[in-house]
Design an enzyme around this catalytic site. Sequence first.
Site, PDB file in Angstrom:
ATOM      1  N   TRP A 358       0.835  -1.373  -0.159  1.00 35.29           N
ATOM      2  CA  TRP A 358      -0.019  -0.121   0.116  1.00 35.29           C
ATOM      3  C   TRP A 358       0.948   1.215  -0.062  1.00 35.29           C
ATOM      4  O   TRP A 358       0.241   2.306  -0.298  1.00 35.29           O
ATOM      5  CB  TRP A 358      -0.981  -0.124   1.243  1.00 35.29           C
ATOM      6  CG  TRP A 358      -0.405   0.348   2.736  1.00 35.29           C
ATOM      7  CD1 TRP A 358       0.548  -0.301   3.095  1.00 35.29           C
ATOM      8  CD2 TRP A 358      -0.757   1.199   3.788  1.00 35.29           C
ATOM      9  NE1 TRP A 358       1.026   0.145   4.568  1.00 35.29           N
ATOM     10  CE2 TRP A 358      -0.120   1.055   4.661  1.00 35.29           C
ATOM     11  CE3 TRP A 358      -1.968   1.971   3.637  1.00 35.29           C
ATOM     12  CZ2 TRP A 358      -0.164   1.594   5.749  1.00 35.29           C
ATOM     13  CZ3 TRP A 358      -2.254   2.516   4.840  1.00 35.29           C
ATOM     14  CH2 TRP A 358      -1.565   2.477   5.968  1.00 35.29           C
ATOM     15  N   ASP A 359       2.322   1.012   0.295  1.00 35.17           N
ATOM     16  CA  ASP A 359       3.132   2.293   0.361  1.00 35.17           C
ATOM     17  C   ASP A 359       3.109   3.059  -1.073  1.00 35.17           C
ATOM     18  O   ASP A 359       3.100   4.282  -0.991  1.00 35.17           O
ATOM     19  CB  ASP A 359       4.699   1.722   0.356  1.00 35.17           C
ATOM     20  CG  ASP A 359       4.820   0.764   1.405  1.00 35.17           C
ATOM     21  OD1 ASP A 359       3.750   0.014   1.936  1.00 35.17           O
ATOM     22  OD2 ASP A 359       5.963   0.868   1.799  1.00 35.17           O
ATOM     23  N   GLU A 501       0.196  -2.678  12.753  1.00 35.11           N
ATOM     24  CA  GLU A 501       0.636  -3.988  12.563  1.00 35.11           C
ATOM     25  C   GLU A 501       0.876  -4.924  13.599  1.00 35.11           C
ATOM     26  O   GLU A 501       1.442  -5.971  13.960  1.00 35.11           O
ATOM     27  CB  GLU A 501       1.585  -4.572  11.467  1.00 35.11           C
ATOM     28  CG  GLU A 501       1.057  -4.090  10.111  1.00 35.11           C
ATOM     29  CD  GLU A 501       2.039  -4.048   8.961  1.00 35.11           C
ATOM     30  OE1 GLU A 501       1.779  -4.026   7.724  1.00 35.11           O
ATOM     31  OE2 GLU A 501       3.391  -3.739   9.174  1.00 35.11           O
ATOM     32  N   LYS A 614       2.311   0.367  16.188  1.00 35.66           N
ATOM     33  CA  LYS A 614       3.577   0.505  15.392  1.00 35.66           C
ATOM     34  C   LYS A 614       3.785   1.781  14.393  1.00 35.66           C
ATOM     35  O   LYS A 614       4.634   2.367  14.425  1.00 35.66           O
ATOM     36  CB  LYS A 614       3.617  -0.749  14.450  1.00 35.66           C
ATOM     37  CG  LYS A 614       4.788  -0.578  13.428  1.00 35.66           C
ATOM     38  CD  LYS A 614       4.499  -1.929  12.481  1.00 35.66           C
ATOM     39  CE  LYS A 614       5.703  -1.941  11.440  1.00 35.66           C
ATOM     40  NZ  LYS A 614       5.780  -3.239  10.328  1.00 35.66           N
ATOM     41  N   GLN A 615       2.682   2.241  13.973  1.00 30.63           N
ATOM     42  CA  GLN A 615       2.461   3.219  13.140  1.00 30.63           C
ATOM     43  C   GLN A 615       0.931   3.732  13.197  1.00 30.63           C
ATOM     44  O   GLN A 615       0.101   3.457  13.818  1.00 30.63           O
ATOM     45  CB  GLN A 615       2.743   2.824  11.541  1.00 30.63           C
ATOM     46  CG  GLN A 615       1.707   2.016  11.179  1.00 30.63           C
ATOM     47  CD  GLN A 615       2.242   1.262   9.902  1.00 30.63           C
ATOM     48  OE1 GLN A 615       3.268   0.440   9.845  1.00 30.63           O
ATOM     49  NE2 GLN A 615       1.638   1.211   8.862  1.00 30.63           N
TER      50      GLN A 615
END
Length: 785
Positions: A358-359, A501, A614-615
């Site tokens: 998805w980056d 994640e 995580k993000q």
Amino acid sequence: MVTNTLMNYTTGRENLQHWLVSEDGFRPEWLGKGESVFSLGNGYMGLRSVTEEHYANETRNLFVAGTFNKFAENEVTELPNAADLIWMEFKLDGIRFDLTQGNILSYRRTLNLKEAELVRDITWQSSNGNVYDLTFRRFVSMDNLHVIAQRVTITPKQNSVLSLTSGIDGQTTNSGVQHFLEGNKRLYDGRFMQQIQTTTESGIDFVFHSVHRFYQRESMNPTSIIKMDRRQIFFDYSDIEIPANEVFTIEKYSTVFTSRDKELNAVTTEELANHALNVTRNVESKGYENLFIEHIQAWDELVWSRTPINIKSKEMFDQLAIRFAQYHLAVMTPKHDNRMNVGAKGLSGEGYKGHTFWDTEIFILPYYTYTNPKIARSLLEYRYLSLPGAHRKAKENGYDGAMFPWESAWLDDGEVTPVWGAADIVTGEATKIWSGFIEQHITSDVAFAAWQYYHITGDQEFMDHYGYELLIDTAKFWASRLEWNESENRYEINQVVGPDEYKEHVNNNAFTNYTAHWNIQKAIEYVELLRIEKPNLFEQLNAKLDLETAEARFRHVLDLIYLPQVREDGVLPQDDTYLQKEIIDLSKYKNQENVGSMFYDYNLEQVNEIQVSKQADVMILMYLLEDLFSADVKRANWEYYEPKTLHDSSLSLSTHSVLASDLGNRELAYSLFRRASEIDLGPNMKTSDAGIHAASLGGIWQAVINGFGGVRMTSGNLRISPMLPEAWDELTFSINWKGETLDIYASHDKVVLTRRAPSIEPLTVEIYGEKQTITETFTSEVLSV
């Protein structure tokens, strides 16, 4: 943080100020950093910047976009590491040139971002006391995508004798995995080395050529002998006498072609090899300087003149950082072929095997959508062309429509995420990678990117041929993916991984549910539009997708999809259980020197039960679908989730930087931008060993343009509300909006928007919350947040 760094960002002077990234010093244990950040490429191929001579800790990589191969049934497909073309070994007065031996009297390696050339300058004293000046130059041509050019000059301080070994080395592997058959080798015209190899499973032919030229005052031909070994063809040149203080020059021209090259489709291996040989002859006849001039011009046209970004800052590292990001975005993106996409490490290393995530859609594509829509469209067409793999994944999992793989490779490969990953520190077993099974938001990410591209560019042809189908086909997946909860009288999405994640097998991840709902809502709108405004296209897609049945399903589920609701304190639950998990002191991990340090103390199962991310997860939802949430809600969620977000993913810092700009926290926005910029470019010498962080580089552009520049597309309309950090005095940049170029200048006092090609058609832009109608140029005072 590594304090005794080799990185130097201040070597540029005059017209190259803030264009050069340098490495001052040679340390064998830190080779990976330079190999990645100095990597060269043109989107067709990427060359990791190893030295010509070999060292123990190096990783020699040459990747050609789209040439995936699978080594064995229990492995996943990956980009094969192609033959080493830049390899050279030198003996000076009988002693091997080796920077781990003798004395380095001076050393600097520099990547010139503007000219995309790598230069290494060395003064070396061998063990016998002799001294030599050596300069190594190379570039991967942006003008001719198949060309690598090298130039080496050697100037001894005393009369010397040189021996050289140089050629094509096909013994390279992917961390031990050999993806190529032995192949054929041949010498033409006594000078042109050729090696042909074929991938073991995908059957792709690679054709490599290399040829040398030598100069000592004038062109000369040293004594040589051609040799062949297993997967190698090379020359040994011997007894080359170089008088003291005279310059001896070696030039090496190499070309790479494959049977996957679009412009040479359906030719035989023999025809491909003959074509490649003729191109190599022409390349060699042009010479280094002429090839370099054409290469510089191509870079300027593609990047520097087309999308200039100028920052006047008290910290001019910032100017270098955005140029570094633009450089690597150009190096990594296969703009030549819509069957290919961007890997998570670009073409700079073996990390993530060259796979697309998805980056691309969320972090890289916006750069191209706003600056070079042709390339953006090509990247989206890749997703359309890979629909067969998405359909297969949906069917295998019992769903309808298009279920895009978490990791993608070649068009029809489908899901290619590895199943097993790093070690579990508690059990000692390999950790299962669940993202390929249950990280499903990638499907709505693709739909969002197509929708965003359309509204920014106005490319109706794209929508007619690809966009409507993508948005409806992805919605069909979500409509079939929903699970009915009888007791709650609603549809849910359970057992998923969201963007965070560190939370696996969760129910009703807010990002996933909201974007799935958005996807289905857009599909309803477009089915209705097609029926009324484009009846012929409606009939075509109805025959293909059964729009009438799909629409009925969409309308049935839309209002029954569970969307987590904002609590009284303004916080939106990340999922059903996140807010009930244990809260611990995360300061140790928030202040970590290296990402992932939490896993020195906990395994993933334990982290899953802690309120730690995580993000960005909820926060990226509020960035992408910002119209759904008030400023107060965004602030409340920022204050709740930012302290719990470790930014262990390189994707995260830039998103939080943009949001901090939105919230008016310019100091924090700038700090996060700097941290994002330093993931690859910064002084830590161990961050980039596996390759550069592609999404982060796209995110750096977003932090500058969408964050500090205040550019946003909301509900199909353009908004520009710059808010510069205190460190910056001025920001100038250009964007594409519906086929025209807009130039924006921003300072702390004013914003000037100029239409590069004034039109009689007025342009409506929202500037600091007020709609302005612009014919040519508009100036506005800066408003405080």
